[in-house]
Motif scaffolding. Sequence first.
Motif, mmCIF file in Angstrom:
data_model
loop_
_atom_site.group_PDB
_atom_site.id
_atom_site.type_symbol
_atom_site.label_atom_id
_atom_site.label_comp_id
_atom_site.label_asym_id
_atom_site.label_seq_id
_atom_site.Cartn_x
_atom_site.Cartn_y
_atom_site.Cartn_z
ATOM 1 N N ASN A 1 0.850 -1.191 0.000
ATOM 2 C CA ASN A 1 0.000 0.000 0.000
ATOM 3 C C ASN A 1 0.884 1.240 0.000
ATOM 4 N N PRO A 2 0.959 1.950 -1.123
ATOM 5 C CA PRO A 2 1.824 3.124 -1.197
ATOM 6 C C PRO A 2 1.350 4.291 -0.332
ATOM 7 N N VAL A 3 0.080 4.286 0.067
ATOM 8 C CA VAL A 3 -0.438 5.367 0.910
ATOM 9 C C VAL A 3 0.087 5.240 2.337
ATOM 10 N N THR A 4 0.031 4.016 2.884
ATOM 11 C CA THR A 4 0.502 3.796 4.259
ATOM 12 C C THR A 4 1.945 3.300 4.296
ATOM 13 N N ASP A 5 2.480 2.926 3.144
ATOM 14 C CA ASP A 5 3.819 2.366 3.013
ATOM 15 C C ASP A 5 3.933 0.991 3.663
ATOM 16 N N TYR A 6 2.787 0.332 3.907
ATOM 17 C CA TYR A 6 2.832 -1.033 4.448
ATOM 18 C C TYR A 6 3.121 -2.017 3.327
ATOM 19 N N GLN A 7 3.991 -2.978 3.632
ATOM 20 C CA GLN A 7 4.285 -4.048 2.700
ATOM 21 C C GLN A 7 4.412 -5.346 3.480
ATOM 22 N N GLY A 8 3.742 -6.368 2.995
ATOM 23 C CA GLY A 8 3.804 -7.668 3.653
ATOM 24 C C GLY A 8 3.585 -8.783 2.652
ATOM 25 N N THR A 9 4.105 -9.952 2.987
ATOM 26 C CA THR A 9 4.000 -11.118 2.125
ATOM 27 C C THR A 9 3.557 -12.305 2.961
ATOM 28 N N VAL A 10 2.649 -13.116 2.408
ATOM 29 C CA VAL A 10 2.193 -14.339 3.067
ATOM 30 C C VAL A 10 2.808 -15.517 2.316
ATOM 31 N N TYR A 11 3.567 -16.318 3.052
ATOM 32 C CA TYR A 11 4.239 -17.490 2.494
ATOM 33 C C TYR A 11 3.616 -18.761 3.076
ATOM 34 N N GLN A 12 3.671 -19.851 2.301
ATOM 35 C CA GLN A 12 3.309 -21.157 2.833
ATOM 36 C C GLN A 12 4.462 -22.110 2.574
ATOM 37 N N ASP A 13 4.959 -22.714 3.651
ATOM 38 C CA ASP A 13 6.013 -23.715 3.554
ATOM 39 C C ASP A 13 5.405 -24.952 2.899
ATOM 40 N N LEU A 14 5.943 -25.386 1.778
ATOM 41 C CA LEU A 14 5.375 -26.525 1.067
ATOM 42 C C LEU A 14 5.578 -27.834 1.806
ATOM 43 N N ARG A 15 6.590 -27.913 2.633
ATOM 44 C CA ARG A 15 6.863 -29.144 3.372
ATOM 45 C C ARG A 15 5.888 -29.323 4.527
ATOM 46 N N LYS B 1 3.255 -27.080 5.263
ATOM 47 C CA LYS B 1 1.978 -26.397 4.992
ATOM 48 C C LYS B 1 1.717 -25.228 5.932
ATOM 49 N N GLU B 2 2.698 -24.854 6.767
ATOM 50 C CA GLU B 2 2.538 -23.715 7.669
ATOM 51 C C GLU B 2 2.528 -22.421 6.877
ATOM 52 N N ILE B 3 1.748 -21.462 7.379
ATOM 53 C CA ILE B 3 1.635 -20.153 6.753
ATOM 54 C C ILE B 3 2.367 -19.134 7.620
ATOM 55 N N VAL B 4 3.163 -18.294 6.970
ATOM 56 C CA VAL B 4 3.951 -17.277 7.659
ATOM 57 C C VAL B 4 3.678 -15.926 7.014
ATOM 58 N N VAL B 5 3.417 -14.922 7.840
ATOM 59 C CA VAL B 5 3.266 -13.554 7.352
ATOM 60 C C VAL B 5 4.541 -12.798 7.686
ATOM 61 N N ALA B 6 5.173 -12.234 6.682
ATOM 62 C CA ALA B 6 6.372 -11.423 6.893
ATOM 63 C C ALA B 6 6.000 -9.969 6.630
ATOM 64 N N HIS B 7 6.098 -9.148 7.667
ATOM 65 C CA HIS B 7 5.811 -7.725 7.554
ATOM 66 C C HIS B 7 7.124 -7.006 7.282
ATOM 67 N N ARG B 8 7.150 -6.258 6.222
ATOM 68 C CA ARG B 8 8.355 -5.532 5.847
ATOM 69 C C ARG B 8 8.335 -4.156 6.503
ATOM 70 N N GLY B 9 9.458 -3.725 6.982
ATOM 71 C CA GLY B 9 9.563 -2.375 7.520
ATOM 72 C C GLY B 9 9.464 -1.359 6.404
ATOM 73 N N THR B 10 9.092 -0.146 6.728
ATOM 74 C CA THR B 10 8.996 0.882 5.697
ATOM 75 C C THR B 10 10.376 1.137 5.108
ATOM 76 N N ALA B 11 10.426 1.203 3.811
ATOM 77 C CA ALA B 11 11.725 1.342 3.158
ATOM 78 C C ALA B 11 11.669 2.231 1.926
ATOM 79 N N SER B 12 10.569 2.946 1.752
ATOM 80 C CA SER B 12 10.440 3.758 0.548
ATOM 81 C C SER B 12 10.851 5.198 0.826
ATOM 82 N N VAL B 13 10.771 5.993 -0.216
ATOM 83 C CA VAL B 13 11.112 7.412 -0.111
ATOM 84 C C VAL B 13 10.149 8.122 0.841
#
Length: 104
Positions: free
Chosen positions: A44-58, A60-72
């Motif tokens: 979201n460029p308005v709030t600068d939030y960035q996150g990715t949801v991963y699933q371990d294929l082995r 089947k666990e789901i992990v949410v990785a929240h990225r710190g703000t890193a834009s201009v």
Amino acid sequence: MSSITRQQQADLAKDAYETRMVTKPGESITIGGNDYKVLAVRNNPVTDYQGTVYQDLRTKEIVVAHRGTASVTDDVIDLAMVINSVNYQAAESKKQCLYCQEQL
């Protein structure tokens, strides 16, 4: 209890800074020697939030990785959150976590 190791957590946290797309059915990506599906990406460029949801294929666990703000706009967003005593990124983060709950 999670079977995701601390190393995997670190690898996913680092990978959250990469520009990712949701993986197509049958596709996966390898991060730190482990295979994952990317289930969701929020940028979201308005709030600068960035996150990715991963699933371990082995596991089947789901992990949410929240990225710190890193834009201009990082300083502007951070200052606005402090001045207004509002975390504009919390709602975006919650959406990512709600997505994970829906998948379980």
